[in-house]
Design a protein around this motif. Structure first.
Motif, PDB file in Angstrom:
ATOM      1  N   THR A 101       0.833  -1.204   0.000  1.00 58.83           N
ATOM      2  CA  THR A 101       0.000   0.000   0.000  1.00 58.83           C
ATOM      3  C   THR A 101       0.867   1.252   0.000  1.00 58.83           C
ATOM      4  OG1 THR A 101      -1.740  -1.157   1.212  1.00 58.83           O
ATOM      5  CG2 THR A 101      -1.821   1.244   1.225  1.00 58.83           C
ATOM      6  N   ASP A 102       1.941   1.233   0.788  1.00 60.46           N
ATOM      7  CA  ASP A 102       2.854   2.380   0.830  1.00 60.46           C
ATOM      8  C   ASP A 102       3.510   2.607  -0.528  1.00 60.46           C
ATOM      9  OD1 ASP A 102       2.305   2.862   3.479  1.00 60.46           O
ATOM     10  OD2 ASP A 102       4.059   1.771   4.240  1.00 60.46           O
ATOM     11  N   VAL A 103       3.838   1.520  -1.215  1.00 55.02           N
ATOM     12  CA  VAL A 103       4.463   1.649  -2.530  1.00 55.02           C
ATOM     13  C   VAL A 103       3.520   2.323  -3.523  1.00 55.02           C
ATOM     14  CG1 VAL A 103       5.272   0.321  -4.528  1.00 55.02           C
ATOM     15  CG2 VAL A 103       6.059  -0.276  -2.234  1.00 55.02           C
ATOM     16  N   MET A 104       2.218   2.115  -3.362  1.00 56.93           N
ATOM     17  CA  MET A 104       1.247   2.666  -4.302  1.00 56.93           C
ATOM     18  C   MET A 104       0.782   4.080  -3.948  1.00 56.93           C
ATOM     19  SD  MET A 104       0.921   0.706  -6.824  1.00 56.93           S
ATOM     20  CE  MET A 104      -0.577   1.294  -7.624  1.00 56.93           C
ATOM     21  N   ARG A 120       6.610  10.121  -1.718  1.00 53.92           N
ATOM     22  CA  ARG A 120       6.804   9.364  -0.481  1.00 53.92           C
ATOM     23  C   ARG A 120       7.193   7.915  -0.793  1.00 53.92           C
ATOM     24  NH1 ARG A 120       4.620  10.461   4.685  1.00 53.92           N
ATOM     25  NH2 ARG A 120       3.236  12.027   3.749  1.00 53.92           N
ATOM     26  N   ALA A 121       6.555   7.331  -1.808  1.00 52.07           N
ATOM     27  CA  ALA A 121       6.857   5.944  -2.171  1.00 52.07           C
ATOM     28  C   ALA A 121       8.298   5.800  -2.654  1.00 52.07           C
ATOM     29  CB  ALA A 121       5.890   5.457  -3.245  1.00 52.07           C
ATOM     30  N   GLU A 122       8.775   6.791  -3.403  1.00 50.70           N
ATOM     31  CA  GLU A 122      10.160   6.744  -3.889  1.00 50.70           C
ATOM     32  C   GLU A 122      11.146   6.798  -2.731  1.00 50.70           C
ATOM     33  OE1 GLU A 122      13.367   9.509  -6.297  1.00 50.70           O
ATOM     34  OE2 GLU A 122      11.233   9.969  -6.469  1.00 50.70           O
ATOM     35  N   LEU A 123      10.862   7.646  -1.728  1.00 51.71           N
ATOM     36  CA  LEU A 123      11.740   7.724  -0.561  1.00 51.71           C
ATOM     37  C   LEU A 123      11.839   6.371   0.136  1.00 51.71           C
ATOM     38  CD1 LEU A 123      10.706  11.156   0.993  1.00 51.71           C
ATOM     39  CD2 LEU A 123      13.000  10.533   0.204  1.00 51.71           C
ATOM     40  N   LEU A 124      10.699   5.702   0.308  1.00 54.89           N
ATOM     41  CA  LEU A 124      10.704   4.416   0.981  1.00 54.89           C
ATOM     42  C   LEU A 124      11.535   3.391   0.220  1.00 54.89           C
ATOM     43  CD1 LEU A 124       9.767   2.241   2.967  1.00 54.89           C
ATOM     44  CD2 LEU A 124       7.677   2.014   1.611  1.00 54.89           C
ATOM     45  N   ILE A 125      11.305   3.280  -1.075  1.00 54.01           N
ATOM     46  CA  ILE A 125      12.021   2.271  -1.863  1.00 54.01           C
ATOM     47  C   ILE A 125      13.513   2.557  -1.900  1.00 54.01           C
ATOM     48  CG2 ILE A 125      12.340   1.329  -4.183  1.00 54.01           C
ATOM     49  CD1 ILE A 125       9.915   0.220  -2.708  1.00 54.01           C
ATOM     50  N   THR A 126      13.905   3.806  -2.062  1.00 57.48           N
ATOM     51  CA  THR A 126      15.337   4.115  -2.099  1.00 57.48           C
ATOM     52  C   THR A 126      15.987   3.926  -0.734  1.00 57.48           C
ATOM     53  OG1 THR A 126      14.835   6.483  -1.865  1.00 57.48           O
ATOM     54  CG2 THR A 126      15.184   5.642  -4.090  1.00 57.48           C
ATOM     55  N   GLN A 127      15.228   4.153   0.350  1.00 54.54           N
ATOM     56  CA  GLN A 127      15.771   3.839   1.675  1.00 54.54           C
ATOM     57  C   GLN A 127      16.034   2.347   1.800  1.00 54.54           C
ATOM     58  OE1 GLN A 127      12.848   5.456   4.364  1.00 54.54           O
ATOM     59  NE2 GLN A 127      13.685   7.528   4.289  1.00 54.54           N
ATOM     60  N   ARG A 261       3.025   4.161  -8.473  1.00 58.35           N
ATOM     61  CA  ARG A 261       2.196   5.037  -9.295  1.00 58.35           C
ATOM     62  C   ARG A 261       2.897   6.333  -9.687  1.00 58.35           C
ATOM     63  NH1 ARG A 261      -3.334   5.761  -6.139  1.00 58.35           N
ATOM     64  NH2 ARG A 261      -3.862   6.839  -8.083  1.00 58.35           N
ATOM     65  N   VAL A 262       4.176   6.463  -9.378  1.00 56.01           N
ATOM     66  CA  VAL A 262       4.886   7.702  -9.708  1.00 56.01           C
ATOM     67  C   VAL A 262       6.100   7.388 -10.578  1.00 56.01           C
ATOM     68  CG1 VAL A 262       4.112   8.933  -7.657  1.00 56.01           C
ATOM     69  CG2 VAL A 262       6.227   7.621  -7.562  1.00 56.01           C
TER      70      VAL A 262
END
Length: 337
Positions: A101-104, A120-127, A261-262
């Motif tokens: 859900t966070d990724v989307m 926000r999703a990009e920050l999570l994945i790159t972290q 989605r981004v």
């Protein structure tokens, strides 16, 4: 002066991130710099680097960083003051119950010090991609098959990170892994280098490389992204990244940076086209990672986005007049016209 060992804790979910950081500080008898304190600063990472040596009388400090901090900024900042402090762990706390859900999510956070925003999703994945360790919390409610797929997905996104399940409040920490800003550990980089070898696999999790020798038609690309890939026609594309060239901006190679989605395209270097140019120098090199992916479907759809024989033979000057719905780059020569 003794070098202070730093454990940096990042993650999108503030309560889980805070609880982990507090437990870790208690376990090793180290002071804790909280995200709440650092958020009051215009630059939380710089504040952490500045304050940490004064907190480190025990030889170690645990730092909980706000959700809007880029992992690459953390690694860079601490490596620049390596005589006083050493970043030994970059731990990303991930809530398994709503990772997908966070990724989307498609909301954006302002970046401190400038007017830019980051997804926000990009920050999570790159972290996750840059973490030395990823700790999954709230995983107990997941069905066994779903948890196995999530763990395999994490191993594909961040193959060099140590993955741990938090159990009964315990937080096993892997040995230091030699964090370096010169070495990108992201799974998509490994895909492009044909080196991806995840520790854990699952039938639902796929990673593949897509290449094509021709530039992309920007109008058809937007339609593909908005109406077919994002709605999940080809499965859940969690991450895709790499390098591409939009036909309407033929003088510049662009980064392709997509999470959920981004997506963003940013110029990364000039590369003028000449008759003698190698084919891949004007085409695409992309990595895709996701769940239940239809590789053949994605490949065929992207092939259809590339310039046709007629469009390609018209040449770069004609490509400038093709429809281009994406935001312009801050360079006059690459205006889509």
């Amino acid at each position: 002066m003794e070098t202070i060992e730093i454990t940096a804790v990042v993650g999108a979910c503030a309560p889980e991130r805070r609880a982990f950081a507090q437990r870790r500080a208690t376990q090793i008898g180290a002071p804790l710099l909280t995200a709440a304190r650092l958020s009051a600063s215009a630059d939380p990472v710089l504040e952490a680097v500045t304050v940490a040596p004064w907190f480190g009388s025990s030889g170690a400090v645990v730092i909980e960083l706000p959700a809007d901090v880029r992992a690459t900024d953390v690694i860079r900042a601490f490596s620049e003051d390596s005589e006083r402090i050493r970043l030994t762990h970059l731990i990303c706390v991930v809530d398994a119950a709503h990772l997908l859900t966070d990724v989307m999510r498609d909301d954006y956070l302002p970046q401190r010090g400038d007017a830019l925003f980051v997804a926000r999703a990009e920050l999570l994945i790159t972290q996750m991609e840059h973490a030395s360790q990823i700790v999954l919390v709230n995983w107990e409610s997941q069905a066994t098959a779903q948890l196995a797929a999530l763990m395999a997905l994490v191993h594909h996104l961040a193959p060099r990170a140590r993955l741990r399940l938090q159990q009964d409040g315990s937080d096993p920490i892997a040995p230091p892994t030699g964090l370096s800003r010169s070495q990108d550990p992201a799974g998509w980089i490994a895909v492009l280098n044909d080196e991806l070898d995840p520790y854990m696999t699952d039938a639902r999790v796929t990673a593949f490389r897509y290449t094509h020798e021709r530039p992309l038609h920007a109008g058809r690309l937007q339609a593909l992204l908005d109406h077919r890939i994002e709605p999940g026609e080809f499965g859940f594309v969690v991450r895709s990244a790499g390098f591409c060239r939009l036909a309407s901006r033929p003088r510049t190679i662009a980064s392709w940076d997509h999470v959920g989605r981004v997506i963003s395209f940013e110029p990364i270097g000039a590369g003028g086209i000449s008759p003698a140019a190698e084919l891949l120098a004007i085409g695409q090199d992309l990595a895709f990672i996701g769940l239940d992916l239809d590789i053949a479907g994605i490949t065929a759809a992207l092939d259809a986005v590339a310039l046709t024989d007629v469009e390609f033979s018209a040449g770069p000057e004609a490509w400038l007049r093709l429809p281009d719905p994406f935001p312009e780059w801050a360079t006059a020569e690459e205006s889509p016209g």
